[in-house]
Write an enzyme that holds these catalytic residues in place. Structure first.
Site, PDB file in Angstrom:
ATOM      1  N   ASN A   1      32.432 -20.564  -4.424  1.00 20.01           N
ATOM      2  CA  ASN A   1      33.186 -21.703  -4.443  1.00 20.01           C
ATOM      3  C   ASN A   1      34.036 -21.638  -5.792  1.00 20.01           C
ATOM      4  O   ASN A   1      33.459 -22.034  -6.747  1.00 20.01           O
ATOM      5  CB  ASN A   1      32.189 -23.084  -4.499  1.00 20.01           C
ATOM      6  CG  ASN A   1      32.681 -24.113  -3.304  1.00 20.01           C
ATOM      7  OD1 ASN A   1      31.933 -25.042  -3.360  1.00 20.01           O
ATOM      8  ND2 ASN A   1      33.768 -23.875  -2.683  1.00 20.01           N
TER       9      ASN A   1
ATOM     10  N   ASN B   1      40.845 -31.690  -4.358  1.00 20.36           N
ATOM     11  CA  ASN B   1      40.642 -30.908  -3.241  1.00 20.36           C
ATOM     12  C   ASN B   1      41.894 -30.133  -3.193  1.00 20.36           C
ATOM     13  O   ASN B   1      43.165 -30.257  -3.629  1.00 20.36           O
ATOM     14  CB  ASN B   1      40.553 -31.278  -1.874  1.00 20.36           C
ATOM     15  CG  ASN B   1      39.217 -32.186  -1.725  1.00 20.36           C
ATOM     16  OD1 ASN B   1      38.177 -31.253  -1.917  1.00 20.36           O
ATOM     17  ND2 ASN B   1      39.056 -33.240  -1.155  1.00 20.36           N
TER      18      ASN B   1
ATOM     19  N   CYS C   1      32.144 -33.073  -5.772  1.00 18.67           N
ATOM     20  CA  CYS C   1      32.047 -31.723  -5.644  1.00 18.67           C
ATOM     21  C   CYS C   1      30.611 -30.967  -6.434  1.00 18.67           C
ATOM     22  O   CYS C   1      30.893 -31.027  -7.699  1.00 18.67           O
ATOM     23  CB  CYS C   1      33.178 -30.804  -5.757  1.00 18.67           C
ATOM     24  SG  CYS C   1      32.931 -29.180  -5.780  1.00 18.67           S
ATOM     25  N   GLY C   2      29.739 -30.585  -5.785  1.00 17.53           N
ATOM     26  CA  GLY C   2      28.680 -30.175  -6.575  1.00 17.53           C
ATOM     27  C   GLY C   2      28.785 -28.718  -7.340  1.00 17.53           C
ATOM     28  O   GLY C   2      28.201 -28.732  -8.477  1.00 17.53           O
ATOM     29  N   ASN C   3      29.204 -27.860  -6.336  1.00 16.55           N
ATOM     30  CA  ASN C   3      29.630 -26.537  -7.230  1.00 16.55           C
ATOM     31  C   ASN C   3      30.598 -26.563  -8.384  1.00 16.55           C
ATOM     32  O   ASN C   3      30.528 -26.196  -9.341  1.00 16.55           O
ATOM     33  CB  ASN C   3      29.958 -25.509  -6.212  1.00 16.55           C
ATOM     34  CG  ASN C   3      28.578 -24.644  -5.457  1.00 16.55           C
ATOM     35  OD1 ASN C   3      27.726 -24.933  -5.875  1.00 16.55           O
ATOM     36  ND2 ASN C   3      28.881 -24.685  -4.224  1.00 16.55           N
TER      37      ASN C   3
ATOM     38  N   ASN D   1      32.149 -33.454   5.998  1.00 15.02           N
ATOM     39  CA  ASN D   1      32.016 -31.750   5.814  1.00 15.02           C
ATOM     40  C   ASN D   1      31.096 -31.493   6.598  1.00 15.02           C
ATOM     41  O   ASN D   1      29.936 -32.253   6.892  1.00 15.02           O
ATOM     42  CB  ASN D   1      31.412 -31.680   4.479  1.00 15.02           C
ATOM     43  CG  ASN D   1      32.553 -32.232   3.255  1.00 15.02           C
ATOM     44  OD1 ASN D   1      33.606 -31.507   3.053  1.00 15.02           O
ATOM     45  ND2 ASN D   1      32.267 -33.084   2.706  1.00 15.02           N
TER      46      ASN D   1
ATOM     47  N   GLU E   1      34.703 -27.465   5.298  1.00 17.47           N
ATOM     48  CA  GLU E   1      34.846 -28.488   4.082  1.00 17.47           C
ATOM     49  C   GLU E   1      36.249 -29.349   4.464  1.00 17.47           C
ATOM     50  O   GLU E   1      37.084 -28.809   4.569  1.00 17.47           O
ATOM     51  CB  GLU E   1      35.144 -27.933   2.852  1.00 17.47           C
ATOM     52  CG  GLU E   1      33.527 -27.531   2.258  1.00 17.47           C
ATOM     53  CD  GLU E   1      33.796 -27.436   0.749  1.00 17.47           C
ATOM     54  OE1 GLU E   1      34.106 -28.313   0.022  1.00 17.47           O
ATOM     55  OE2 GLU E   1      33.281 -26.380   0.292  1.00 17.47           O
ATOM     56  N   ARG E   2      36.208 -30.569   4.324  1.00 17.76           N
ATOM     57  CA  ARG E   2      37.360 -31.638   4.395  1.00 17.76           C
ATOM     58  C   ARG E   2      37.937 -31.099   3.347  1.00 17.76           C
ATOM     59  O   ARG E   2      37.281 -30.973   2.111  1.00 17.76           O
ATOM     60  CB  ARG E   2      37.067 -32.810   4.912  1.00 17.76           C
ATOM     61  CG  ARG E   2      36.254 -33.620   3.551  1.00 17.76           C
ATOM     62  CD  ARG E   2      36.250 -35.120   3.960  1.00 17.76           C
ATOM     63  NE  ARG E   2      35.535 -35.777   2.665  1.00 17.76           N
ATOM     64  CZ  ARG E   2      35.489 -37.133   2.463  1.00 17.76           C
ATOM     65  NH1 ARG E   2      35.867 -37.830   3.369  1.00 17.76           N
ATOM     66  NH2 ARG E   2      35.124 -37.656   1.376  1.00 17.76           N
TER      67      ARG E   2
ATOM     68  N   CYS F   1      29.148 -24.767  -0.432  1.00 12.23           N
ATOM     69  CA  CYS F   1      29.345 -26.151  -0.696  1.00 12.23           C
ATOM     70  C   CYS F   1      28.204 -26.909  -1.359  1.00 12.23           C
ATOM     71  O   CYS F   1      27.227 -26.812  -0.706  1.00 12.23           O
ATOM     72  CB  CYS F   1      29.577 -26.871   0.313  1.00 12.23           C
ATOM     73  SG  CYS F   1      30.131 -28.591   0.166  1.00 12.23           S
TER      74      CYS F   1
ATOM     75  N   THR G   1      27.428 -30.022  -2.573  1.00 14.56           N
ATOM     76  CA  THR G   1      26.921 -31.286  -1.770  1.00 14.56           C
ATOM     77  C   THR G   1      26.298 -30.867  -0.552  1.00 14.56           C
ATOM     78  O   THR G   1      25.544 -31.684   0.097  1.00 14.56           O
ATOM     79  CB  THR G   1      27.697 -32.328  -1.795  1.00 14.56           C
ATOM     80  OG1 THR G   1      29.157 -31.697  -1.317  1.00 14.56           O
ATOM     81  CG2 THR G   1      28.052 -32.731  -3.361  1.00 14.56           C
TER      82      THR G   1
END
Length: 261
Positions: free
Chosen positions: A13, A65, A74-76, A172, A189-190, A199, A201
């Site tokens: 990512n 985005n 966004c987790g990553n 997502n 992913e949206r 992804c 999250t």
């Protein structure tokens, strides 16, 4: 005007990061963000982040985005910006920072390439037929699948993301195959409007959904494989609420350069 940027990736990512810690960000040009994230006409990335100042936290994460629009959590990206903050000397081994879904705590290795990011607590997981639906900082749809390696994630994920239920706000779409000793996850992913290599999250949403599906409880650690590598999700589940949720994995600097602002 030239602006210095950094490129980081977490399990494939990838993100463009810009240090703006000296002052807050104003008047973002969404078309510029979209262009810079383009893999043919720009640097290329799943998103772009500004690290900016905040009076009550070590820093604030502003995420966009690759379509140029402001994104949800966004987790990553969160893990990558923690590694970036360490690189800049803003933090050392721990941090408390602010993101769009609220405060986050994170720990980072001495080498700066492994980040454990605390995600929000979850007490509600809905259903859409056989799928699970929940928000881990971003909205997620989780569907169990067999033979996921050969599944058409792009077209099937796009169809769900754009159906009548989810088209307006977007969602997502995660597909998961239980491999026994780990989960294999692929995500549409949206905002990117495509399958990504990972992804954060989404991986978190999958791990929690599968714990619910398998009626597990206690302190759990779930290894997850994605197209871009390995992640893990650790959490406590008491049968009602998921707490102490941590997304764990690599966050690595790829390169740096100059952009025309």
């Amino acid at each position: 005007m030239n602006i210095h940027f950094f490129k980081y990736q977490g399990a494939g990512n990838d993100f463009i990061l810009i240090d703006h810690s000296a002052s807050p960000i104003k008047d973002i040009d969404y078309e510029w963000v979209k262009k810079i994230c383009d893999r043919r006409f720009g640097v290329g990335g799943d998103g772009l982040m500004f690290l900016t100042s905040h009076p009550d936290y070590d820093f604030e994460m502003l995420y966009f985005n690759s379509d140029g629009r402001p994104g949800s959590m966004c987790g990553n990206g969160g893990r990558c910006i923690v590694a970036f903050a360490k690189h800049l000397g803003i933090i050392d081994k721990e941090t408390n920072f602010l993101a769009v879904d609220g405060p986050h705590y994170a720990k980072i290795s001495a080498e700066g390439n492994w980040v454990e990011l605390q995600m929000i607590d979850i007490d509600t997981i809905g259903r859409d037929g056989e799928a699970y639906v929940l928000n881990t900082g971003s909205p997620h749809y989780v569907a169990r699948m067999e033979n996921l390696a050969t599944y058409d994630v792009y077209h099937e994920g796009k169809a769900i993301r754009n159906n009548e239920t989810y088209k307006k706000e977007g969602i997502n779409v995660n597909f998961v195959e239980d491999k026994g000793d780990h989960l294999f996850v692929r995500t549409f992913e949206r905002g990117v409007e495509d399958e990504t290599y990972a992804c954060g999250t989404g991986v978190t949403a999958v791990a929690l959904s599968m714990a619910l599906h398998k009626q597990q409880s206690g302190h759990l650690k779930t290894p997850v494989k994605v197209l871009g590598g390995d992640l893990s999700v650790e959490f406590d589940y008491n049968g009602r609420q998921f707490t102490n949720v941590f997304l764990c994995g690599p966050a690595e600097k790829v390169f740096e350069g100059e952009l025309n602002w």
